[in-house]
Structures are given as structure tokens and as C-alpha cells.
Scaffold this motif. Sequence first.
Motif, PDB file in Angstrom:
ATOM      1  N   ASP A 146      46.994  49.090  34.943  1.00 38.83           N
ATOM      2  CA  ASP A 146      47.879  47.917  35.004  1.00 38.83           C
ATOM      3  C   ASP A 146      48.017  47.401  36.432  1.00 38.83           C
ATOM      4  OD1 ASP A 146      48.391  47.834  32.273  1.00 38.83           O
ATOM      5  OD2 ASP A 146      50.069  49.238  32.444  1.00 38.83           O
ATOM      6  N   ALA A 147      48.174  48.305  37.381  1.00 41.98           N
ATOM      7  CA  ALA A 147      48.298  47.905  38.784  1.00 41.98           C
ATOM      8  C   ALA A 147      47.010  47.251  39.272  1.00 41.98           C
ATOM      9  CB  ALA A 147      48.637  49.118  39.651  1.00 41.98           C
ATOM     10  N   ALA A 148      45.870  47.797  38.858  1.00 35.93           N
ATOM     11  CA  ALA A 148      44.588  47.213  39.246  1.00 35.93           C
ATOM     12  C   ALA A 148      44.423  45.824  38.653  1.00 35.93           C
ATOM     13  CB  ALA A 148      43.451  48.126  38.801  1.00 35.93           C
ATOM     14  N   ASN A 149      44.818  45.658  37.398  1.00 37.02           N
ATOM     15  CA  ASN A 149      44.705  44.357  36.743  1.00 37.02           C
ATOM     16  C   ASN A 149      45.622  43.320  37.404  1.00 37.02           C
ATOM     17  OD1 ASN A 149      43.760  42.511  34.856  1.00 37.02           O
ATOM     18  ND2 ASN A 149      45.437  42.960  33.445  1.00 37.02           N
ATOM     19  N   ILE A 150      46.816  43.704  37.734  1.00 29.50           N
ATOM     20  CA  ILE A 150      47.750  42.798  38.413  1.00 29.50           C
ATOM     21  C   ILE A 150      47.194  42.393  39.774  1.00 29.50           C
ATOM     22  CG2 ILE A 150      50.026  42.680  39.515  1.00 29.50           C
ATOM     23  CD1 ILE A 150      51.033  44.454  37.156  1.00 29.50           C
ATOM     24  N   SER A 151      46.681  43.360  40.520  1.00 32.18           N
ATOM     25  CA  SER A 151      46.119  43.066  41.846  1.00 32.18           C
ATOM     26  C   SER A 151      44.900  42.154  41.740  1.00 32.18           C
ATOM     27  CB  SER A 151      45.722  44.351  42.552  1.00 32.18           C
ATOM     28  OG  SER A 151      46.852  45.155  42.755  1.00 32.18           O
ATOM     29  N   PHE A 152      44.044  42.420  40.767  1.00 31.18           N
ATOM     30  CA  PHE A 152      42.844  41.609  40.573  1.00 31.18           C
ATOM     31  C   PHE A 152      43.227  40.167  40.246  1.00 31.18           C
ATOM     32  CE2 PHE A 152      39.469  39.973  37.740  1.00 31.18           C
ATOM     33  CZ  PHE A 152      38.403  40.021  38.626  1.00 31.18           C
ATOM     34  N   ASN A 153      44.169  39.987  39.326  1.00 28.79           N
ATOM     35  CA  ASN A 153      44.595  38.632  38.951  1.00 28.79           C
ATOM     36  C   ASN A 153      45.323  37.933  40.095  1.00 28.79           C
ATOM     37  OD1 ASN A 153      43.494  38.590  36.370  1.00 28.79           O
ATOM     38  ND2 ASN A 153      45.242  39.703  35.541  1.00 28.79           N
ATOM     39  N   LEU A 154      46.091  38.666  40.874  1.00 24.72           N
ATOM     40  CA  LEU A 154      46.788  38.093  42.027  1.00 24.72           C
ATOM     41  C   LEU A 154      45.788  37.593  43.069  1.00 24.72           C
ATOM     42  CD1 LEU A 154      49.490  37.623  43.538  1.00 24.72           C
ATOM     43  CD2 LEU A 154      49.189  39.894  44.507  1.00 24.72           C
ATOM     44  N   LEU A 155      44.789  38.409  43.370  1.00 22.12           N
ATOM     45  CA  LEU A 155      43.775  37.998  44.338  1.00 22.12           C
ATOM     46  C   LEU A 155      42.930  36.840  43.812  1.00 22.12           C
ATOM     47  CD1 LEU A 155      42.638  41.478  45.659  1.00 22.12           C
ATOM     48  CD2 LEU A 155      43.936  39.729  46.888  1.00 22.12           C
ATOM     49  N   LYS A 156      42.656  36.853  42.519  1.00 23.56           N
ATOM     50  CA  LYS A 156      41.884  35.773  41.913  1.00 23.56           C
ATOM     51  C   LYS A 156      42.645  34.454  42.016  1.00 23.56           C
ATOM     52  CE  LYS A 156      41.397  35.881  37.462  1.00 23.56           C
ATOM     53  NZ  LYS A 156      40.964  36.151  36.085  1.00 23.56           N
ATOM     54  N   THR A 157      43.945  34.491  41.808  1.00 24.14           N
ATOM     55  CA  THR A 157      44.778  33.300  41.903  1.00 24.14           C
ATOM     56  C   THR A 157      44.934  32.854  43.351  1.00 24.14           C
ATOM     57  OG1 THR A 157      45.994  34.012  39.948  1.00 24.14           O
ATOM     58  CG2 THR A 157      47.030  32.338  41.306  1.00 24.14           C
ATOM     59  N   ALA A 158      45.116  33.786  44.251  1.00 21.58           N
ATOM     60  CA  ALA A 158      45.319  33.456  45.661  1.00 21.58           C
ATOM     61  C   ALA A 158      44.058  32.882  46.300  1.00 21.58           C
ATOM     62  CB  ALA A 158      45.770  34.698  46.428  1.00 21.58           C
ATOM     63  N   ALA A 159      42.891  33.247  45.768  1.00 21.53           N
ATOM     64  CA  ALA A 159      41.639  32.778  46.348  1.00 21.53           C
ATOM     65  C   ALA A 159      41.380  31.304  46.052  1.00 21.53           C
ATOM     66  CB  ALA A 159      40.481  33.620  45.830  1.00 21.53           C
ATOM     67  N   GLY A 160      42.134  30.740  45.146  1.00 23.04           N
ATOM     68  CA  GLY A 160      41.946  29.325  44.818  1.00 23.04           C
ATOM     69  C   GLY A 160      40.690  29.106  44.014  1.00 23.04           C
ATOM     70  N   GLY A 161      39.752  28.350  44.564  1.00 22.78           N
ATOM     71  CA  GLY A 161      38.516  28.033  43.856  1.00 22.78           C
ATOM     72  C   GLY A 161      37.427  29.060  44.064  1.00 22.78           C
ATOM     73  N   GLY A 162      37.768  30.205  44.594  1.00 18.06           N
ATOM     74  CA  GLY A 162      36.766  31.236  44.856  1.00 18.06           C
ATOM     75  C   GLY A 162      36.196  31.829  43.583  1.00 18.06           C
TER      76      GLY A 162
END
Length: 63
Positions: A5-21
Amino acid sequence: MPTLDAANISFNLLKTAAGGGITIGPILLGAAKPVHIVTPTATVRRLINMTALAVVDAQALRK
């Protein structure tokens, strides 16, 4: 990450923060060989990126 769960939250957070990355992963580290995880919701672009990453990892192991 301590839990999936922590890995999934971190992955989605970074994916959102990266913008169009472009996100590539998840990749399991620490095993004897690389493990590439493709989820059922993966897009064609993600499959191509993960395939390219797997090829590079395989070439690195041959050397």
C-alpha cells in the motif's frame, strides 16, 4: 517500501507530481535478477517501455 500500500501510494504520488512525465514501473529491486511488473491496466505505451527496460536489463546481465 514497508508495504504494498505504501509503495502504491508513493508511486501514484510521484506519477501525479511529475505532471506529463512518463512512468515506467513498478520494478522489484533487491532480487537476484530484475523483476518487471505489468499490471492488468497497463497501456500499450507502458508495455513497450517495460519491454525496452527488460531488454536493457537482459543485455546488462549478459556482460
